[in-house]
Design an enzyme around this catalytic site. Structure first.
Site, PDB file in Angstrom:
ATOM      1  N   HIS A  12       0.877  -1.174   0.000  1.00 53.88           N
ATOM      2  CA  HIS A  12       0.000   0.000   0.000  1.00 53.88           C
ATOM      3  C   HIS A  12       0.918   1.229   0.000  1.00 53.88           C
ATOM      4  CE1 HIS A  12      -3.165  -2.813   1.825  1.00 53.88           C
ATOM      5  NE2 HIS A  12      -3.472  -2.576   0.564  1.00 53.88           N
ATOM      6  N   ARG A  62      -5.496  -7.262  -2.540  1.00 56.40           N
ATOM      7  CA  ARG A  62      -6.710  -8.071  -2.731  1.00 56.40           C
ATOM      8  C   ARG A  62      -6.675  -8.784  -4.091  1.00 56.40           C
ATOM      9  NH1 ARG A  62      -6.367  -6.440   1.646  1.00 56.40           N
ATOM     10  NH2 ARG A  62      -7.891  -5.321   2.925  1.00 56.40           N
ATOM     11  N   GLU A 163       1.669  -5.365  10.918  1.00 55.18           N
ATOM     12  CA  GLU A 163       0.650  -4.304  10.790  1.00 55.18           C
ATOM     13  C   GLU A 163       0.790  -3.383  11.998  1.00 55.18           C
ATOM     14  OE1 GLU A 163      -1.782  -2.403   8.893  1.00 55.18           O
ATOM     15  OE2 GLU A 163      -2.475  -4.397   8.268  1.00 55.18           O
TER      16      GLU A 163
HETATM   17 ZN   LIG Z   1      -1.718  -2.027   4.166  1.00 52.62          ZN
END
Ligand SMILES: [Zn+2]
Length: 285
Positions: A12, A62, A163
């Protein structure tokens, strides 16, 4: 055989910790924890990183189900996913022993290790991370078989995600970077051990389901996260405790008759999907 570890940032493009960690390792050299390992460094979505956005056309993280990888979808990220599948995969037949994919969240999840399987390797890894970094959270997402997940890290024989939050999108915070780096290097150190330690069970969380914001007749939100829930990721939410504050001033309380452990509370990337948080149960690994 020297284990091959693929370390990834920028899946990301606006999650800065992983991007910076990869750049730092490239510029300054790999950490001591990587000794004895064959570590490759990757910035997954350069176009999104340059634009400081999560993705350009579609969410790269995804795209990695077997069906998506077989598709002819022409979005930038679908094309990129097929390219990554050639370099790091092919999925299901990869030479990469472990993919470590570093992410950030706007939720107050601290340093969270996301596992997709509870086999012996993953359980030992969870226990080692928890021993070395007691404040870490372990989150098991095993609601589907490993290979059915759409995550980039599933290109490897095994894959995990680091994360860390809370960090705003596009921002680099020192405290968050250091937590992400610490967890990453603990995972590398674990991979480098030829004899894995036999450690006692540790506490962890198992993903439940996404909890959606209440919507009005026009599909617009009618409530926001209650201030008593905000930033309380992985703390127990008891039946009857406030979840939402409706815009006409009413409290909406936890409607289940058992506690849950909310996380990804008010995550910016999930706003488009009207996801308020994810539920979880407490487990032992
Ligand atoms: Zn991410």
């Amino acid at each position: 055989m020297t284990p091959h570890i693929a370390l990834i940032g920028g899946t990301h493009g606006n999650e800065s910790s992983g991007i910076q960690i990869i750049r730092n390792y490239r510029r300054l050299g790999l950490p001591d924890a990587a000794q004895g390992l064959n570590v490759s460094l990757h910035l997954a979505n350069p176009a999104a990183i340059n634009a400081n956005v999560r993705y350009v056309e579609d969410d790269l993280n995804r795209q990695f189900t077997p069906a998506r990888l077989r598709s002819n979808d022409a979005s930038q990220e679908a094309v990129l996913a097929r390219h990554l599948n050639e370099t790091l995969g092919p999925k299901g037949h990869s030479d990469v022993d472990l993919v470590i994919d570093i992410h950030n969240t706007t939720s107050n999840m601290g340093a969270t290790l996301i596992l997709l399987d509870d086999d012996a390797f993953n359980v030992q890894l969870a226990r080692y991370v928890k021993q070395q970094m007691p404040q870490a959270n372990i989150l098991l997402e095993d609601e589907k078989p490993y290979n059915e997940h759409a995550y980039l890290c599933t290109l490897g024989k095994r894959g995990v995600m680091v994360e860390v939050g809370a960090q705003p999108q596009g921002v680099l915070r020192e405290d968050i970077l250091l937590q992400a780096q610490t967890m990453t290097e603990i995972i590398l150190a674990f991979c480098a051990m030829s004899d894995k330690p036999d450690l006692p069970p540790c506490s962890a969380f198992r993903l439940g389901e996404n909890v959606m914001y209440p919507l009005d007749d026009f599909g617009l939100r009618s409530a926001m996260i209650h201030h008593e829930l905000q930033d309380r990721d992985f703390l127990p939410l008891m039946p009857g405790q406030p979840v939402f504050r409706s815009f006409d001033g009413k409290d909406i309380t936890w409607w289940e008759d058992t506690p849950t452990y909310p996380h990804f509370i008010n995550e910016a990337a999930y706003h488009k999907l009207d996801v308020a948080f994810a539920s979880a149960s407490q487990i032992t690994l």
